[in-house]
Design a protein around this motif. Sequence first.
Motif, PDB file in Angstrom:
ATOM      1  N   TRP A 115       0.859  -1.190   0.000  1.00 28.91           N
ATOM      2  CA  TRP A 115       0.000   0.000   0.000  1.00 28.91           C
ATOM      3  C   TRP A 115       0.889   1.231   0.000  1.00 28.91           C
ATOM      4  CZ3 TRP A 115      -3.939   1.724   4.343  1.00 28.91           C
ATOM      5  CH2 TRP A 115      -4.871   2.616   3.787  1.00 28.91           C
ATOM      6  N   ARG A 129      -2.741   1.163  -4.710  1.00 26.93           N
ATOM      7  CA  ARG A 129      -3.899   1.426  -3.851  1.00 26.93           C
ATOM      8  C   ARG A 129      -5.077   0.516  -4.149  1.00 26.93           C
ATOM      9  NH1 ARG A 129      -4.037   7.709  -4.820  1.00 26.93           N
ATOM     10  NH2 ARG A 129      -6.065   7.527  -3.817  1.00 26.93           N
ATOM     11  N   GLU A 132      -7.846  -0.451  -1.381  1.00 22.89           N
ATOM     12  CA  GLU A 132      -8.655   0.535  -0.680  1.00 22.89           C
ATOM     13  C   GLU A 132     -10.162   0.281  -0.773  1.00 22.89           C
ATOM     14  OE1 GLU A 132      -5.465   4.239  -1.061  1.00 22.89           O
ATOM     15  OE2 GLU A 132      -7.418   4.393  -2.052  1.00 22.89           O
ATOM     16  N   TRP A 142       1.613  10.231   4.162  1.00 23.66           N
ATOM     17  CA  TRP A 142       0.303   9.938   3.557  1.00 23.66           C
ATOM     18  C   TRP A 142      -0.188   8.561   4.009  1.00 23.66           C
ATOM     19  CZ3 TRP A 142      -1.534   6.085   0.408  1.00 23.66           C
ATOM     20  CH2 TRP A 142      -2.784   6.308  -0.188  1.00 23.66           C
ATOM     21  N   VAL A 143       0.694   7.559   4.000  1.00 24.61           N
ATOM     22  CA  VAL A 143       0.308   6.212   4.433  1.00 24.61           C
ATOM     23  C   VAL A 143       0.001   6.200   5.926  1.00 24.61           C
ATOM     24  CG1 VAL A 143       1.044   3.806   4.642  1.00 24.61           C
ATOM     25  CG2 VAL A 143       1.663   5.104   2.606  1.00 24.61           C
ATOM     26  N   GLN A 197      -1.069   8.389   7.850  1.00 27.48           N
ATOM     27  CA  GLN A 197      -2.267   9.110   8.263  1.00 27.48           C
ATOM     28  C   GLN A 197      -3.548   8.597   7.613  1.00 27.48           C
ATOM     29  OE1 GLN A 197      -1.482  13.503   8.678  1.00 27.48           O
ATOM     30  NE2 GLN A 197       0.645  12.845   8.475  1.00 27.48           N
ATOM     31  N   GLN A 198      -3.493   7.380   7.060  1.00 22.76           N
ATOM     32  CA  GLN A 198      -4.705   6.751   6.551  1.00 22.76           C
ATOM     33  C   GLN A 198      -5.547   6.147   7.665  1.00 22.76           C
ATOM     34  OE1 GLN A 198      -5.726   7.063   3.274  1.00 22.76           O
ATOM     35  NE2 GLN A 198      -3.945   8.435   3.267  1.00 22.76           N
ATOM     36  N   GLU A 241      -7.184  16.666   6.018  1.00 21.95           N
ATOM     37  CA  GLU A 241      -7.918  15.824   5.064  1.00 21.95           C
ATOM     38  C   GLU A 241      -7.801  16.379   3.650  1.00 21.95           C
ATOM     39  OE1 GLU A 241      -9.476  12.890   5.425  1.00 21.95           O
ATOM     40  OE2 GLU A 241      -8.740  12.827   7.491  1.00 21.95           O
ATOM     41  N   LEU A 250      -4.322  15.562   2.349  1.00 23.19           N
ATOM     42  CA  LEU A 250      -4.224  14.147   1.997  1.00 23.19           C
ATOM     43  C   LEU A 250      -4.887  13.878   0.648  1.00 23.19           C
ATOM     44  CD1 LEU A 250      -4.984  12.533   5.473  1.00 23.19           C
ATOM     45  CD2 LEU A 250      -2.820  12.390   4.234  1.00 23.19           C
ATOM     46  N   LYS A 251      -6.023  14.523   0.409  1.00 28.31           N
ATOM     47  CA  LYS A 251      -6.716  14.352  -0.872  1.00 28.31           C
ATOM     48  C   LYS A 251      -5.901  14.951  -2.014  1.00 28.31           C
ATOM     49  CE  LYS A 251     -11.121  14.989  -3.245  1.00 28.31           C
ATOM     50  NZ  LYS A 251     -10.490  15.406  -4.517  1.00 28.31           N
ATOM     51  N   SER A 292      -3.263  12.458  -2.793  1.00 34.00           N
ATOM     52  CA  SER A 292      -3.856  11.300  -3.485  1.00 34.00           C
ATOM     53  C   SER A 292      -4.148  11.629  -4.943  1.00 34.00           C
ATOM     54  CB  SER A 292      -5.164  10.879  -2.794  1.00 34.00           C
ATOM     55  OG  SER A 292      -4.960  10.492  -1.468  1.00 34.00           O
TER      56      SER A 292
END
Length: 344
Positions: free
Chosen positions: A186, A191, A194, A273-274, A276-277, A306, A309-310, A313
């Motif tokens: 991951w 991804r 998910e 990023w990983v 904080q998933q 958030e 993070l988006k 992504s």
Amino acid sequence: MAVRNKLQIPSVKLGNQGLEVSKLGFGCMTLSGMYNSPLPEEDGIAVIKYAFSKGITFFDTSDFYGPHTNEILLGKALKQLPREKIQIATKFGVKKIGFPQMEVNGSPEYVRSSCEASLKRLDVQYIDLYYQHRVDTKVPIEETVGELKKLVEEGKVKYIGLSDASPDTIRRAHAVHPITALQTEWSLWSREIEDEIIPLCRELGIGIVPYSPLGRGFLAGKGVVENLAANSLLDMHPRFQGENLDKNKAIFSRIEGLARKYQCTPAQLALAWVLQQGDDIVPIPGTTKIKNLENNIGSLKVKLTEEELKEISDAVPMEEVAGSISFQNMDHFHWKFANTPPKN
């Protein structure tokens, strides 16, 4: 805006069976080669000890790494560390890498003999987290986990894990004995788990341990700003080859730009990023270099909203990633491909 706080590696619960580990683990594999030359034993031990001194207590290995030498190395390092403060994860089941499939064994007899051998190489009385490294589709998962359950009852294993398993396999395994963790690939450019795997693990209370959270180093610049080692198996990985690598360099360029924006390195951005998933996520990046280890630990300082993070992504659309995810076919990806309509 990203916020950088004073560094402290917290302990978190991995799964709901009672296992507590450091929020960031350490993957020991590369200390014994695979993507590079093996480190001299004393250097490998020094890296493990340094990781522990920085607050990492969760160390991941496998009987296949080396093969066998990685477990021996970790076992020697443990002699210089407080065993009771460390969580060891190791794996069984992969006997040989071949193409298109690796040779695996999940028979009860192999489970037991592998566990006994790992205990001897690690020179410990118990294994904290014992994974089936790859699912053996020739052996019902109920039989494999049934033997793992016996090892738990005997005190040789504390918790059971799976690696790269399909939803059906996870459910069936969990019905025999609670699964504590699923280890699977991951990262920002891998991804596939998910949509279904992550929600299933959360439904069942299974922790998630991402391996290759830096895309086998690509998201830190390997293959782009840093050349691959001459003897690296990454030369065979589809995403590091020819036109695929050229196309993927555009992805790294975006990660670089975002890292500048958030005042961190590309590796820290990708790893943050990983991390904080979710609270149930414990990635296990590996490295042979202390400076890279420090860099990885620094990712814990990077706090993202958030929206941020988006944004990260969205900078790595899966349809733009060139090349398949892995060297090998795996239970999870047999399932994934079987349930994915062909692209027109």
